[in-house]
Design a protein around this motif. Structure first.
Motif, PDB file in Angstrom:
ATOM      1  N   HIS A 194      76.632  75.217  20.871  1.00  0.00           N
ATOM      2  CA  HIS A 194      77.097  76.716  20.600  1.00  0.00           C
ATOM      3  C   HIS A 194      76.041  77.803  21.207  1.00  0.00           C
ATOM      4  O   HIS A 194      74.962  77.688  20.966  1.00  0.00           O
ATOM      5  N   ASN A 195      76.720  78.753  21.877  1.00  0.00           N
ATOM      6  CA  ASN A 195      75.934  79.785  22.614  1.00  0.00           C
ATOM      7  C   ASN A 195      74.690  79.251  23.527  1.00  0.00           C
ATOM      8  O   ASN A 195      73.885  79.906  23.686  1.00  0.00           O
ATOM      9  N   LEU A 208      77.653  74.722  29.760  1.00  0.00           N
ATOM     10  CA  LEU A 208      78.535  75.166  30.385  1.00  0.00           C
ATOM     11  C   LEU A 208      78.280  75.069  32.041  1.00  0.00           C
ATOM     12  O   LEU A 208      79.103  74.943  32.944  1.00  0.00           O
ATOM     13  N   GLU A 249      84.196  80.341  29.358  1.00  0.00           N
ATOM     14  CA  GLU A 249      83.345  80.599  28.260  1.00  0.00           C
ATOM     15  C   GLU A 249      81.852  80.983  28.556  1.00  0.00           C
ATOM     16  O   GLU A 249      81.336  81.652  27.768  1.00  0.00           O
ATOM     17  N   GLN A 250      81.460  80.801  29.851  1.00  0.00           N
ATOM     18  CA  GLN A 250      79.999  80.925  30.264  1.00  0.00           C
ATOM     19  C   GLN A 250      79.942  82.696  30.315  1.00  0.00           C
ATOM     20  O   GLN A 250      78.773  83.263  30.097  1.00  0.00           O
ATOM     21  N   MET A 288      81.001  84.717  28.472  1.00  0.00           N
ATOM     22  CA  MET A 288      81.025  85.346  27.025  1.00  0.00           C
ATOM     23  C   MET A 288      79.689  85.228  26.489  1.00  0.00           C
ATOM     24  O   MET A 288      79.747  85.667  25.321  1.00  0.00           O
ATOM     25  N   ALA A 330      86.206  87.840  31.433  1.00  0.00           N
ATOM     26  CA  ALA A 330      85.764  87.526  30.270  1.00  0.00           C
ATOM     27  C   ALA A 330      84.629  88.463  29.773  1.00  0.00           C
ATOM     28  O   ALA A 330      84.069  88.252  28.774  1.00  0.00           O
ATOM     29  N   GLN A 351      88.700  90.730  23.984  1.00  0.00           N
ATOM     30  CA  GLN A 351      87.627  90.099  24.490  1.00  0.00           C
ATOM     31  C   GLN A 351      86.645  90.583  23.752  1.00  0.00           C
ATOM     32  O   GLN A 351      85.447  89.555  23.459  1.00  0.00           O
ATOM     33  N   ARG A 362      86.638  88.428  20.579  1.00  0.00           N
ATOM     34  CA  ARG A 362      86.705  86.977  20.977  1.00  0.00           C
ATOM     35  C   ARG A 362      84.959  86.721  21.068  1.00  0.00           C
ATOM     36  O   ARG A 362      84.495  85.684  20.530  1.00  0.00           O
ATOM     37  N   TYR A 383      82.643  84.297  18.889  1.00  0.00           N
ATOM     38  CA  TYR A 383      82.233  83.097  19.805  1.00  0.00           C
ATOM     39  C   TYR A 383      80.693  83.090  19.513  1.00  0.00           C
ATOM     40  O   TYR A 383      80.197  81.756  19.388  1.00  0.00           O
TER      41      TYR A 383
END
Length: 858
Positions: free
Chosen positions: A279-280, A285, A319-320, A322, A564, A595, A598, A602
């Motif tokens: 996560h994070n 990624l 996802e990267q 974000m 994103a 976003q 989100r 995230y």
């Protein structure tokens, strides 16, 4: 030529050894003479030299040390190597080196890589083989490994340089850990000579013990402070190896069994807890995206040597973008094997692995300090970009060369092959010419970056234009001297568009960028702005229509690729507003909102929820220490960034001396800021909506030009403010609600503030204390009717966009401009502008804005 070949060869080896050793230290020349503090401030040495500007962005100027070592190694190998005379085991090593070189050169040619980028990758085999040819003089490299250790240590502890003479803390600790054994050897020799008062029998033992304790104490303290996970893993592997190699056969079997069980258990735990562990996290990624690159082109790679960042955006996971800790233009997958496989293909990667394994099997592996350095840097390179940085790459390659068994020089070969020396000298001359141009390009790039920073921070129009002219000129020189460098071409095009608003100057660099890296971050945003400038310049309706359609397409592509990122959506929103495309603006604004939510979900999920209520209650109860303790405990959460060193670098001396802020922890200054935010938010919550709140404050608060600048909570309690403080009051209110806003000043010092309000914008006249709620299509035309002097744009929910040229265009009708770095409060620049020479500097921080967002918006 000398009559004694061995003397000549020794001199030749010493010359190459000295050059290699110096390359280890001078990769970032300015970092040596300008130690970098947290705010990139000058230290005593640069002040003594009398040019503090040399300290700014010192790590942006670098010597292509890896490529220089590569072509020098090639020249040395041409002079001294005869494949026919090599032992069979060495022939195998050379065969794998040749396979690696073949695939690298084919990949470089196929993907149009630059010669120095290709040469830098070839260094991975050239340099170790060349170091092995140096004979006894190569011992100099071992001593310089120790010097590198002590130099970094001195810069880190004594000169307050957080990355030593490296450009990254992970590179720093990897270098320190890798060179610790060499440092012990160097210090032991010095201590042996210094401890003359001891008996000779005990001097050796004493110097050995003292050097070991001193060096490893410093290394472990550095490791604890820098806290690199990869370095901790490397240390664990080193410890295991030390225990393993000295153990009996039975203990070795037991250790291997324990290691196998640990690996299986760790893999099972990682699989079961993959979501929480990653996560994070940026690296998983990056690895997944890079694996997709390799899958598409496994034979010759997908990018070509040194061009990972050009191709990676095509395979990057959404996802990267974000992650605030992720560089959207990832120049490296943080795993060297994956990088090499993605750039030049799997066969080249496997050949390089076999090449290194054969070296590790050679008798020279018993040289423990060299083996230690190879293990440490090799381990860390699985998790970081250590083998593109000058010093750590050369440390790895030099020590790999030191592991190769020393050999007796073939004198007859050196005497008979004069033509080889001529050929080698041609290579050295040609390589030196290109290296000089590459270094000069890097210097111009750094100068352009400094001028760009000065332009963004300047309030004087003439100076701003001058800085932009100089910035573009330097970027253009850098791009012309290194035409394969994507970053140089990007910044040249960006400066021409952002600062000069000159499409013709941007065109050649933008065309190179679109050809080599069409999906590089913000490339299509540059293209969009380029077409906007054409739209403004054209007079024919057909040409104007064509230009704006191309701009819309480029804007849409940028949002598709990098949508994103909030800053990209923010730029797209401004584009739509500038051209009054209201349906597009509303659609983009909705994406921005989605976003933003989100992103928050995230990044933080449940991590913050447990402490937010306690933190909030502590502030309400005026419990400063409790609130600060809770806030400081959140520093461990990745992605939460607080005080930007940029502010400390450019802030006034009075601000620095006041020590209101500590970049490492929250201070009472932050606490008072949080109180201010919450007090203001509570006041806003008492009203039905934001417009009612603004109306109420305009009616109840008295504007008094003689009043001192005061904080928002003081304005609420006294109901009195000067017009600058009142502007700050509404700006702070807008920031709390996450509303972009513009602070405006008229030619006669009258103050306005424009705040986004859904489909409309609120225009507040501070002096007249009036409010107008206007649709977006009326904003630009209304602003242009005013004789406005300055503007200040802030978009608090967005990360800082590298391309603030959109803000520049939006504000191009003003005589002076300034740009917020998207902080929730007025940063020091605006405070300084508002306060003038007021000694009571009211600086606010950006530190805890996201926590204030927990309160419900309306």
């Amino acid at each position: 030529m000398t009559k004694n070949p061995s003397v000549f060869l020794t001199l030749e080896s010493r010359s190459f050894s000295w050059i290699f050793a110096l390359l280890l230290l001078i990769g970032f020349p300015l970092a040596l003479i300008a130690p970098q503090g947290l705010g990139m401030e000058s230290q005593w040495l640069i002040k003594f030299l009398g040019d503090e500007k040399l300290a700014f962005n010192a790590f942006r100027f670098k010597i292509p040390a890896i490529a220089i070592a590569s072509y020098l190694s090639l020249a040395l190998l041409i002079i001294r190597t005869s494949f026919a005379s090599l032992p069979s085991i060495e022939k195998k090593t050379w065969i794998f080196a040749a396979i690696f070189l073949l695939f690298t050169l084919i990949s470089g040619y196929t993907h149009h890589s630059g010669p120095f980028e290709t040469l830098s990758l070839c260094a991975f085999v050239f340099v170790p083989l060349a170091v092995a040819q140096l004979g006894k003089p190569k011992a100099l490299l071992a001593y310089f490994c120790g010097i590198y250790y002590f130099l970094n240590l001195a810069y880190y502890f004594l000169l307050d340089s957080p990355t030593g003479i490296a450009a990254n803390k992970n590179w720093l600790i990897a270098g320190l850990l890798a060179t610790s054994p060499w440092a012990v050897i160097c210090l032991r020799k010095v201590l042996f000579k210094c401890l003359v008062f001891l008996p000779k029998s005990s001097r050796n033992a004493s110097s050995s013990l003292l050097s070991f304790l001193l060096v490893w104490s410093c290394t472990l303290v550095s490791l604890k402070q820098l806290n690199s996970r990869a370095a901790w893993l490397a240390l664990a592997i080193i410890c295991f190896y030390q225990i393993f190699r000295g153990a009996s056969q039975k203990i070795k079997v037991a250790l291997l069994l324990c290691l196998l069980i640990s690996i299986i258990g760790g893999a099972y735990y990682a699989k079961q807890n993959y979501a929480s562990l990653t996560h994070n996290e940026l690296r998983p990624l990056l690895w997944q995206g890079t694996a997709k690159m390799i899958e598409v082109a496994p034979l010759l790679g997908n990018a070509g040597p040194g061009q990972f960042s050009n191709t990676f955006p095509n395979y990057r996971l959404p996802e990267q973008l974000m992650l605030p800790i992720a560089a959207p233009n990832s120049s490296h997958p943080h795993n060297e094997l994956l990088r090499i496989a993605s750039e030049v293909g799997l066969p080249a990667c496997l050949a390089l692995l076999c090449f290194y394994l054969l070296i590790l099997k050679s008798p020279g592996r018993k040289a423990y300090p060299a083996l230690h350095a190879v293990i440490v840097i090799g381990t860390c390179s699985f998790f970081d970009k250590l083998l593109i940085e000058n010093a750590t790459t050369l440390l790895f390659l030099f020590n790999m060369g030191l592991l190769i068994t020393p050999k007796t020089m073939n004198h007859s070969l050196k005497q008979s092959a004069s033509f080889r020396r001529v050929f080698a000298l041609i290579i050295i001359a040609f390589g030196s010419f290109i290296a000089f141009n590459k270094s000069l390009a890097s210097w111009h790039y750094r100068q352009g970056f400094n001028d760009q920073n000065a332009a963004l921070l300047s309030f004087d129009l003439a100076k701003k234009n001058s800085y932009w002219q100089s910035s573009f000129a330097n970027y253009a020189k850098a791009a012309n001297k290194a035409p394969y460098n994507t970053r140089y071409n990007y910044h040249a095009a960006n400066a021409a568009l952002m600062g000069l608003q000159d499409a013709s100057k941007a065109a050649p660099y933008l065309s190179v960028l679109l050809e080599r890296a069409p999906n590089y971050i913000n490339t299509n945003r540059l293209l969009c702005y380029f077409q906007e400038l054409r739209f403004m310049q054209k007079s024919s309706p057909n040409e104007k229509s064509q230009a704006i359609q191309l701009a819309i397409q480029a804007n849409a592509k940028e949002l598709q690729i990098n949508g994103a990122r909030l800053s990209n959506i923010n730029d797209g929103l401004l584009f739509a507003l500038r051209h009054q495309f209201i349906p597009l603006a509303l659609k983009t604004q909705q994406a921005y909102k989605e976003q933003s939510l989100r992103l928050g979900q995230y990044l933080f999920q449940e991590e913050l929820n447990q402490k937010l209520q306690s933190w909030h209650q502590a502030i309400l109860n005026n419990e400063m220490q409790e609130a600060l303790t809770i806030a400081n405990s959140l520093h461990a959460i990745k992605g939460l960034r607080y005080i930007d060193p940029l502010y400390l670098r450019v802030a006034s001396k009075e601000f620095k001396d006041a020590k209101l802020l500590d970049p490492k922890q929250f201070t009472p200054a932050d606490f008072y800021f949080w109180k201010e935010i919450i007090t203001l938010r509570q006041e806003i919550s008492r009203h039905e909506n934001f417009v009612d709140f603004c109306h109420k404050q305009l009616k109840s608060i008295q504007v008094d030009a003689k009043s001192p600048f005061s904080s928002t909570d003081k304005i609420l309690s006294t109901q009195r403010a000067n017009q600058i403080a009142f502007s700050s009051f509404f700006a702070q209110s807008a920031s709390i609600l996450g509303r972009p806003h513009l602070i405006l000043e008229g030619a006669n010092h009258e103050a306005y503030i424009l705040i986004q309000n859904g489909r409309h914008s609120l225009l507040i006249d501070i002096q007249k204390q009036t409010l107008e709620n206007l649709p977006h299509e009326q904003i630009i035309s209304l602003i242009r009717k005013q004789n406005l002097k300055t503007s200040f744009f802030s978009s608090p929910q967005s990360f800082f966009s590298a391309n603030t040229y959109l803000f520049s265009l939006y504000n191009s009708q003003f005589k002076e401009q300034s740009i917020s770095l998207n902080t929730p409060s007025l940063n020091w620049m605006v405070s300084k502008q508002a306060l003038g020479k007021n000694s009571a500097l009211q600086i606010r921080t950006e530190s805890f804005f996201h926590l204030a967002q927990q309160l419900k918006d309306f």
